[in-house]
Design a protein around this motif. Structure first.
Motif, PDB file in Angstrom:
ATOM      1  N   ASP A  15      44.979  37.761  41.339  1.00 17.84           N
ATOM      2  CA  ASP A  15      43.870  37.987  40.997  1.00 17.84           C
ATOM      3  C   ASP A  15      43.304  39.539  40.296  1.00 17.84           C
ATOM      4  OD1 ASP A  15      41.263  36.332  42.470  1.00 17.84           O
ATOM      5  OD2 ASP A  15      41.000  38.457  43.128  1.00 17.84           O
ATOM      6  N   SER A  17      40.303  40.748  40.790  1.00 19.96           N
ATOM      7  CA  SER A  17      39.609  40.903  42.311  1.00 19.96           C
ATOM      8  C   SER A  17      40.402  42.411  42.680  1.00 19.96           C
ATOM      9  CB  SER A  17      38.570  40.387  42.457  1.00 19.96           C
ATOM     10  OG  SER A  17      38.045  40.090  42.145  1.00 19.96           O
ATOM     11  N   ARG A  18      41.850  41.986  43.004  1.00 21.28           N
ATOM     12  CA  ARG A  18      42.951  42.975  43.457  1.00 21.28           C
ATOM     13  C   ARG A  18      42.962  43.843  42.776  1.00 21.28           C
ATOM     14  NH1 ARG A  18      43.670  37.186  46.214  1.00 21.28           N
ATOM     15  NH2 ARG A  18      45.300  36.711  45.166  1.00 21.28           N
ATOM     16  N   SER A  36      35.948  47.882  46.327  1.00 18.40           N
ATOM     17  CA  SER A  36      35.160  46.557  45.654  1.00 18.40           C
ATOM     18  C   SER A  36      34.239  46.602  45.250  1.00 18.40           C
ATOM     19  CB  SER A  36      35.343  45.668  47.043  1.00 18.40           C
ATOM     20  OG  SER A  36      34.165  46.274  48.248  1.00 18.40           O
ATOM     21  N   SER A  45      34.638  37.485  50.262  1.00 20.61           N
ATOM     22  CA  SER A  45      35.447  37.639  49.873  1.00 20.61           C
ATOM     23  C   SER A  45      36.121  38.786  49.690  1.00 20.61           C
ATOM     24  CB  SER A  45      35.546  37.027  47.639  1.00 20.61           C
ATOM     25  OG  SER A  45      34.162  36.062  48.259  1.00 20.61           O
ATOM     26  N   HIS A  49      40.663  39.212  50.555  1.00 19.36           N
ATOM     27  CA  HIS A  49      41.360  39.950  49.070  1.00 19.36           C
ATOM     28  C   HIS A  49      41.851  40.978  49.732  1.00 19.36           C
ATOM     29  CE1 HIS A  49      39.818  37.594  45.807  1.00 19.36           C
ATOM     30  NE2 HIS A  49      38.996  38.165  45.328  1.00 19.36           N
TER      31      HIS A  49
END
Lengths: 111, 144
Positions: A15, A17-18, A36, A45, A49
């Motif tokens: 992912d 974002s991760r 984040s 979310s 994550h």
């Protein structure tokens, strides 16, 4: 290292974002908010994550006061690297031996 | 889903033998036992039913006296071209997949082995970016 563990590492890195969170932690420890920031994802979310990265053993969390601090877990990637190296060696040496055998069989049959 | 996700391990070799010979070496127990496992190990094939749904089971003995038992089931067989089977330690719940692909190249064979993993949920696509990211990190770890 169990196969399921390396699978969690792969999943964790699937992912964007991760991956961004991991890259930011590369520079050092950060709060959940900092790590984040500007990802454009909801708070719920973000914790999901972070949980996935934690359960894959890639990051660790420390609670200090009211802040949750995140950092890369030392050795988190090393486990995956070791697992991969062992399996890679198993197959690459097996395939070498397979190649030798097939070539010998063919020489024997054609002579 | 096997085709949609990058393999965990991929090995390519050009072998100076026909696809038929290579195929024979991966499908006949008395030949398989001669090469399966790293250098210095010995392999005993305990069971090999070379048909879709058939089982293969073998023991790999290491020089230090330890041994590991592995098994799997054939899921796809195309003669001289492709073999796909599951792969797991006998006492382990983690199941992965091995895919053998054979293509003629000149008088020889281009062999590709892929080890696909593993137990991720079906809807997960481990995309190329994730794979590249992991490889970068692994390389960094190894170079430390």
């Amino acid at each position: 290292m169990a196969a399921a563990t390396i699978d969690r590492v792969f999943f964790a890195l699937s992912d964007p974002s991760r991956r961004t969170i991991i890259d930011r932690l590369d520079a050092g420890e950060a709060t959940v908010g900092e790590a984040s920031q500007d990802l454009g994802i909801a708070k719920a979310s973000v914790s999901q994550h972070v949980g996935i990265l934690e359960s894959a053993g890639l990051i660790q969390r420390q609670v200090r006061g009211r802040q949750h601090w995140l950092s890369l877990r030392p050795g988190g990637f090393r486990d995956a690297a070791t697992w991969l190296a062992n399996h890679e060696e198993f197959w690459s040496q097996s395939v070498d031996r397979l190649a030798e055998l097939a070539e010998r069989l063919e020489r024997e049959e054609s002579s | 889903m096997t085709g949609a996700t990058p393999p965990v391990i991929a090995i390519d070799r050009v072998i100076d033998a026909s696809p038929a010979t290579v195929f024979r070496a991966i499908s006949h127990p008395e030949l398989l036992s001669q090469w399966l496992g790293p250098e210095g190990t010995s392999c005993t094939v305990d069971e090999l039913e070379f048909t879709v749904g058939g089982r293969l089971a073998f023991t790999i003995a290491f020089a230090d006296g330890s041994a590991v038992q592995l098994h799997g089931y054939y899921e796809d067989i195309i003669e001289n071209r492709r073999v796909l089977h599951s792969w797991a330690q006998l006492d382990d719940v983690d199941i992965s997949t091995i895919v053998w692909s054979l293509e003629p190249e000149g008088d020889g064979t281009r062999l590709r082995l892929e080890h696909h993993g593993l137990t991720a949920p079906e809807d997960v696509q481990r995309n190329e970016a994730g794979w590249a990211h992991l490889l970068d990190r692994l390389a960094a770890v190894v170079e430390d």
